[in-house]
Design an enzyme around this catalytic site. Structure first.
Site, PDB file in Angstrom:
ATOM      1  N   PRO A  17       6.951  11.574 -14.899  1.00  0.00           N
ATOM      2  CA  PRO A  17       7.832  11.201 -15.994  1.00  0.00           C
ATOM      3  C   PRO A  17       8.104   9.701 -15.998  1.00  0.00           C
ATOM      4  O   PRO A  17       8.359   9.102 -14.958  1.00  0.00           O
ATOM      5  CB  PRO A  17       9.107  11.998 -15.690  1.00  0.00           C
ATOM      6  CG  PRO A  17       8.644  13.154 -14.884  1.00  0.00           C
ATOM      7  CD  PRO A  17       7.508  12.646 -14.058  1.00  0.00           C
ATOM      8  N   GLU A  18       8.029   9.093 -17.183  1.00  0.00           N
ATOM      9  CA  GLU A  18       8.314   7.665 -17.306  1.00  0.00           C
ATOM     10  C   GLU A  18       9.780   7.486 -17.688  1.00  0.00           C
ATOM     11  O   GLU A  18      10.523   8.462 -17.875  1.00  0.00           O
ATOM     12  CB  GLU A  18       7.346   7.029 -18.288  1.00  0.00           C
ATOM     13  CG  GLU A  18       5.899   7.255 -17.866  1.00  0.00           C
ATOM     14  CD  GLU A  18       4.879   6.313 -18.500  1.00  0.00           C
ATOM     15  OE1 GLU A  18       5.239   5.196 -18.910  1.00  0.00           O
ATOM     16  OE2 GLU A  18       3.692   6.709 -18.566  1.00  0.00           O
ATOM     17  N   LYS A  32      13.086   5.365 -13.068  1.00  0.00           N
ATOM     18  CA  LYS A  32      12.708   6.755 -12.831  1.00  0.00           C
ATOM     19  C   LYS A  32      13.677   7.455 -11.881  1.00  0.00           C
ATOM     20  O   LYS A  32      13.424   8.590 -11.470  1.00  0.00           O
ATOM     21  CB  LYS A  32      11.285   6.813 -12.276  1.00  0.00           C
ATOM     22  CG  LYS A  32      10.248   6.205 -13.231  1.00  0.00           C
ATOM     23  CD  LYS A  32       8.858   6.240 -12.636  1.00  0.00           C
ATOM     24  CE  LYS A  32       7.843   5.578 -13.570  1.00  0.00           C
ATOM     25  NZ  LYS A  32       6.475   5.621 -13.044  1.00  0.00           N
ATOM     26  N   ARG A  42      17.086  -2.433  -5.139  1.00  0.00           N
ATOM     27  CA  ARG A  42      15.649  -2.581  -4.886  1.00  0.00           C
ATOM     28  C   ARG A  42      14.820  -2.415  -6.152  1.00  0.00           C
ATOM     29  O   ARG A  42      13.620  -2.680  -6.152  1.00  0.00           O
ATOM     30  CB  ARG A  42      15.178  -1.568  -3.842  1.00  0.00           C
ATOM     31  CG  ARG A  42      15.698  -1.820  -2.437  1.00  0.00           C
ATOM     32  CD  ARG A  42      14.833  -1.111  -1.404  1.00  0.00           C
ATOM     33  NE  ARG A  42      14.765   0.316  -1.632  1.00  0.00           N
ATOM     34  CZ  ARG A  42      15.588   1.214  -1.066  1.00  0.00           C
ATOM     35  NH1 ARG A  42      16.547   0.786  -0.263  1.00  0.00           N
ATOM     36  NH2 ARG A  42      15.453   2.500  -1.313  1.00  0.00           N
ATOM     37  N   ASN A 101       2.045   5.017 -16.360  1.00  0.00           N
ATOM     38  CA  ASN A 101       0.655   4.791 -16.735  1.00  0.00           C
ATOM     39  C   ASN A 101       0.446   4.660 -18.241  1.00  0.00           C
ATOM     40  O   ASN A 101      -0.358   3.854 -18.708  1.00  0.00           O
ATOM     41  CB  ASN A 101      -0.210   5.936 -16.190  1.00  0.00           C
ATOM     42  CG  ASN A 101      -1.536   5.435 -15.659  1.00  0.00           C
ATOM     43  OD1 ASN A 101      -1.643   4.296 -15.231  1.00  0.00           O
ATOM     44  ND2 ASN A 101      -2.542   6.289 -15.689  1.00  0.00           N
ATOM     45  N   ARG A 136      -4.410   4.551  -9.757  1.00  0.00           N
ATOM     46  CA  ARG A 136      -4.057   5.142 -11.041  1.00  0.00           C
ATOM     47  C   ARG A 136      -5.101   4.774 -12.086  1.00  0.00           C
ATOM     48  O   ARG A 136      -5.784   3.753 -11.981  1.00  0.00           O
ATOM     49  CB  ARG A 136      -2.671   4.638 -11.511  1.00  0.00           C
ATOM     50  CG  ARG A 136      -1.521   4.958 -10.559  1.00  0.00           C
ATOM     51  CD  ARG A 136      -1.271   6.436 -10.416  1.00  0.00           C
ATOM     52  NE  ARG A 136      -0.890   7.051 -11.690  1.00  0.00           N
ATOM     53  CZ  ARG A 136       0.344   7.052 -12.175  1.00  0.00           C
ATOM     54  NH1 ARG A 136       1.331   6.491 -11.507  1.00  0.00           N
ATOM     55  NH2 ARG A 136       0.602   7.643 -13.328  1.00  0.00           N
TER      56      ARG A 136
END
Length: 339
Positions: A2-3, A52, A193, A236, A329
């Site tokens: 999931p983006e 995410k 982060r 992606n 990827r």
């Protein structure tokens, strides 16, 4: 995986259905049982997403952190109240892929063809809101309805890592990369982060942080856009589409980008992420007429420039789209338009 838009949509459903309510938390699978006990029965006070990562706060000061990873998904069941902020400007829910829960969508400009736009892959089969009210909806990269439950609460299906339950709504989590209860200090460490997320506050400082980080890195831009410490939420699909929209060679080192190009990438991410959150679809083609827009919302093959179009002619120049592997990827790009 999931983006960012999917995680923000899921978080907004928690805000609409769980925040302000006491929540029973359990682990039908058993792997999350000890952490679940720490927040069981507590009132949820906040639901927050960065990229995410999703964070659910409880009244005792503890947070549930979830990262869905490649295989995670939430199943919502019950009398689900859909977040009104996901509605489009004309008052209708956008072209989402939450079957059985949203109003019919319309094409740009509110044409007279107000019939639902049905996705050919079954991701976007729409019915009127509340039909049925007690429904079961999976939310991950593709949001698909399951069969309505005959009992309440519904029986767990599969390996449910965590179950969050109120009197009216149930949310089952299965297959996440991360699912843990942490304190506020740990939440701050995780967020610190992460790179900036436009949906978490699109500020000039966020834009400048992205631009400065990218322009000092020797790493190629195709890898930088997927680095969650550089910018949050891009996966992606958005990576490939953003690079094409910028007509940018994916192998260009970040430090070779002009400031204008880097700022353009950030602003395009702001634009695409907003559309994704509102519609539930990774729509990356602009300026479509009404017919083309409806076709694109109905079929993923018609709503992307390069993603999953390897071997097919570029929509702009006719050159075959290239597929290669980069950083483990798949990368899709046009070797002419992005030369």
């Amino acid at each position: 995986m999931p983006e960012g838009h999917s995680v923000h949509r899921i978080t907004r459903q928690f805000a609409a259905n769980f925040v302000g309510r006491a929540v029973s938390v359990s682990s039908p699978q058993g792997r999350f049982a000890s952490d679940a006990a720490l927040i069981d029965g507590q009132v949820m006070t906040d639901a927050h997403a960065v990229g995410k990562q999703m964070f659910l706060e409880f009244a005792n000061g503890l947070w549930l952190r979830v990262h869905l990873g490649m295989y995670g998904a939430w199943d919502f069941a019950g009398d689900i109240q859909w977040d009104a902020t996901l509605a489009s400007a004309n008052g209708r829910m956008g072209q989402t892929n939450q079957r059985g829960t949203v109003l019919p969508a319309v094409s740009p400009g509110g044409s007279d063809e107000d019939a639902p736009i049905l996705d050919s892959a079954g991701e976007n089969s729409l019915h009127s809101i509340g039909a049925p009210r007690r429904t079961r909806v999976r939310m991950a990269e593709s949001e698909k309805a399951q069969s309505p439950s005959e009992t309440w609460p519904p029986e767990p299906v599969g390996q449910v890592r965590a179950r969050l339950l109120t009197d009216e709504v149930c949310a089952d989590l299965r297959g996440p990369t991360a699912c843990e209860v942490i304190d506020a200090a740990r939440v701050a460490e995780v967020i610190d982060r992460l790179g900036p997320d436009p949906a978490d506050g699109d500020t000039p400082d966020d834009e400048q942080r992205f631009v400065s980080t990218v322009r000092r890195k020797p790493t190629v831009i195709a890898l930088l856009l997927m680095d969650q410490t550089v910018v949050s939420g891009i996966g992606n699909v958005y990576r490939a589409e953003m690079l094409y929209r910028a007509r940018l060679n994916p192998h260009t080192p970040g430090r070779q980008l002009t400031e204008e190009t880097a700022r353009g990438l950030w602003r395009d991410w702001v634009h695409l992420l907003r559309l994704g959150i509102e519609t539930g679809q990774m729509m990356t083609m602009d300026d479509l007429d009404a017919d083309a827009y409806r076709a694109a919302m109905a079929n993923r093959a018609d709503r992307h420039w390069v993603y999953k179009r390897e071997g097919l002619p570029c929509r702009t120049c006719g050159t075959h789209i290239v597929l290669e592997e980069l950083g483990g990827r798949k990368l899709y790009w046009c070797p002419r338009c992005q030369a």
